[in-house]
Design an enzyme around this catalytic site. Structure first.
Site, mmCIF file in Angstrom:
data_model
loop_
_atom_site.group_PDB
_atom_site.id
_atom_site.type_symbol
_atom_site.label_atom_id
_atom_site.label_comp_id
_atom_site.label_asym_id
_atom_site.label_seq_id
_atom_site.Cartn_x
_atom_site.Cartn_y
_atom_site.Cartn_z
ATOM 1 N N ARG A 7 -0.959 11.676 5.796
ATOM 2 C CA ARG A 7 -1.641 10.399 5.959
ATOM 3 C C ARG A 7 -1.844 10.052 7.427
ATOM 4 N NH1 ARG A 7 1.317 7.999 2.709
ATOM 5 N NH2 ARG A 7 -0.113 7.925 0.953
ATOM 6 N N TYR A 8 -0.897 10.431 8.281
ATOM 7 C CA TYR A 8 -0.950 10.120 9.705
ATOM 8 C C TYR A 8 -1.027 11.415 10.500
ATOM 9 C CZ TYR A 8 0.872 5.663 7.964
ATOM 10 O OH TYR A 8 1.055 4.497 7.271
ATOM 11 N N ARG A 65 2.504 13.162 11.550
ATOM 12 C CA ARG A 65 3.605 13.356 10.601
ATOM 13 C C ARG A 65 3.076 13.661 9.211
ATOM 14 N NH1 ARG A 65 3.786 7.015 11.083
ATOM 15 N NH2 ARG A 65 2.448 7.682 12.775
ATOM 16 N N CYS A 114 15.293 11.891 -9.003
ATOM 17 C CA CYS A 114 16.022 10.845 -8.284
ATOM 18 C C CYS A 114 17.374 10.607 -8.942
ATOM 19 C CB CYS A 114 15.234 9.540 -8.303
ATOM 20 S SG CYS A 114 13.598 9.642 -7.531
ATOM 21 N N CYS A 121 13.747 3.642 -10.185
ATOM 22 C CA CYS A 121 13.425 2.239 -9.952
ATOM 23 C C CYS A 121 12.266 1.836 -10.860
ATOM 24 C CB CYS A 121 13.050 2.023 -8.495
ATOM 25 S SG CYS A 121 14.309 2.552 -7.306
ATOM 26 N N CYS A 156 8.854 1.663 -8.951
ATOM 27 C CA CYS A 156 8.520 2.806 -8.102
ATOM 28 C C CYS A 156 7.016 3.054 -8.055
ATOM 29 C CB CYS A 156 9.233 4.051 -8.614
ATOM 30 S SG CYS A 156 8.852 5.549 -7.676
ATOM 31 N N ARG A 195 5.731 5.850 -7.327
ATOM 32 C CA ARG A 195 5.484 7.199 -7.845
ATOM 33 C C ARG A 195 5.986 7.346 -9.280
ATOM 34 N NH1 ARG A 195 7.426 9.439 -2.355
ATOM 35 N NH2 ARG A 195 5.488 9.565 -1.176
ATOM 36 N N ASP A 250 4.187 -2.120 -3.877
ATOM 37 C CA ASP A 250 2.982 -1.340 -4.167
ATOM 38 C C ASP A 250 2.554 -1.591 -5.610
ATOM 39 O OD1 ASP A 250 2.784 0.068 -1.633
ATOM 40 O OD2 ASP A 250 4.588 1.133 -2.244
ATOM 41 N N ASP A 287 1.557 -1.192 2.513
ATOM 42 C CA ASP A 287 0.918 0.118 2.472
ATOM 43 C C ASP A 287 -0.435 -0.091 1.797
ATOM 44 O OD1 ASP A 287 0.624 2.848 2.723
ATOM 45 O OD2 ASP A 287 2.652 3.273 2.059
ATOM 46 N N LYS A 300 0.247 2.028 6.538
ATOM 47 C CA LYS A 300 1.031 0.799 6.580
ATOM 48 C C LYS A 300 0.570 -0.092 7.730
ATOM 49 C CE LYS A 300 5.262 2.966 4.825
ATOM 50 N NZ LYS A 300 4.784 4.366 4.847
#
Length: 357
Positions: A101-102, A105, A114, A118, A121, A123, A282, A319, A326
């Site tokens: 995305r950047y 990085r 996981c 959550c 989440c 994702r 999100d 985001d 972000k």
């Protein structure tokens, strides 16, 4: 409905294992039997996992710990604004396991497993106990992509949770990434130290070490997540010279008050963890019950300004849906004139500069 404190006193072996099925949630007292069919429908679409250490923190199913991980029938109701891929991971994935995305990085997602799942989440459509482990061939493709893209300075291990990897596999990944000359920084995002602190073993710590700068970002949303075992796990990591940052999501019913946020950020600082990001939720499918409006979030942060140390002050970020990155949301203290600021009490003051004298 019984709380987990009552369940914890029971000698039942269910207490010693991760809760995954609707029937186990009923047995633990986290959902009622009359809601079992609806919870089973949720389980068909989204994974559940509540590890023993996190389960012990739940006092009632709708408390700030329980609501994060106990499934709800509301998860199957998607609001019009919600998106299956809210931050554009899929669109920005040049090869499996990589998100770019950047410019400087990239994310590496070696697995989509996981310690807990959550209910908010972003994702949630992808993560689960059967998903997303990159095999050796896929990992090699990802490593080659990172080697070929020399602008990449930082690789962020995420997923899923990288600390759910076996120490052997994690060590392999860390060594491969550290061998890339232009990569200077490795960052690991995880909930393991607080959600499953027993996994922070000497062997895993050895695997996390690398001949590059290694940072750990721990996801926590409420001060009660910082159990004695979790704090000790963080100390073990810090003793290895790995700096620890904290990131959180602003969540209705979890931390949507000045008192809750202050407690969370103070718990982080007391554990030598710098609050890094407070994320606006999100818009993943079925997460609307957790939504806190941005203006409310800005007011909450403004209420803490001057009340907590700057060490306990995160950046409140959105985001941007679609993968546009972000951006900070404030609160803002500089007036549009660029010559006046407001203090934490709302009083305005002129900025003394050569241009204003």
């Amino acid at each position: 409905m019984s709380s987990s404190r009552t369940a914890a006193a029971s000698p039942s072996p269910i207490h010693a294992r991760t809760l995954r099925t609707p029937e186990e949630l009923v047995e633990a007292g986290f959902v009622t039997r009359d809601t079992l069919p609806a919870i089973a429908d949720v389980a068909e679409q989204y994974a559940t996992a509540i590890p023993p250490a996190f389960r012990d923190l739940i006092e009632t199913p709708d408390d700030p710990i329980g609501v994060q991980v106990i499934p709800s029938p509301e998860e199957l109701v998607a609001a019009p604004h919600e998106l299956a891929d809210p931050i554009g991971d899929d669109a920005l994935s040049p090869v499996p396991g990589i998100v770019h995305r950047y410019a400087d990085r990239a994310l590496l997602k070696p697995l989509l497993i996981c310690p807990l799942y959550c209910r908010f989440c972003f994702r949630r459509e992808h993560v689960g106990p059967d998903g997303g482990l990159l095999d050796e061939e896929a990992l090699a493709v990802a490593f080659n992509w990172l080697r070929d893209n020399t602008a990449i300075r930082e690789v962020i291990l995420t997923g899923g949770d990288p600390l759910m990897l076996s120490p052997r596999r994690l060590e392999h990944i860390m060594r491969e990434l550290a061998s890339i000359p232009h990569v200077t920084t490795l960052r690991i995002h995880s909930r393991v130290p607080l959600a499953a602190p027993e996994k922070i073993t000497g062997t895993l710590l050895d695997a996390m070490d690398a001949d590059k700068a290694v940072w750990l970002v721990v996801h926590a949303n409420h001060a009660r997540e910082f159990s004695p075992a979790g704090r000790e796990a963080l100390k073990k990591i810090q003793r290895r010279g790995i700096p620890v940052l904290g990131q959180s999501v602003l969540l209705r019913g979890v931390n949507d008050s000045e008192t809750a946020l202050e407690g969370l950020f103070r718990a982080m600082v007391e554990s030598r963890m710098k609050p890094y990001y407070l994320h606006q939720l999100d818009p993943a499918p079925g997460t609307a019950r957790f939504h806190v409006p941005i203006e409310e979030g800005r007011r909450l942060l403004a209420g803490l300004r001057g009340r907590v140390t700057g060490l306990a002050w995160p950046t409140y970020v959105l985001d941007i849906p679609g993968g546009y990155g972000k951006v900070p949301l404030g609160p803002d203290y500089l007036e549009p004139s660029l010559s006046t600021v407001s203090d934490p009490n709302g009083q305005r003051h002129a900025i003394r500069t050569p241009d204003t004298l």
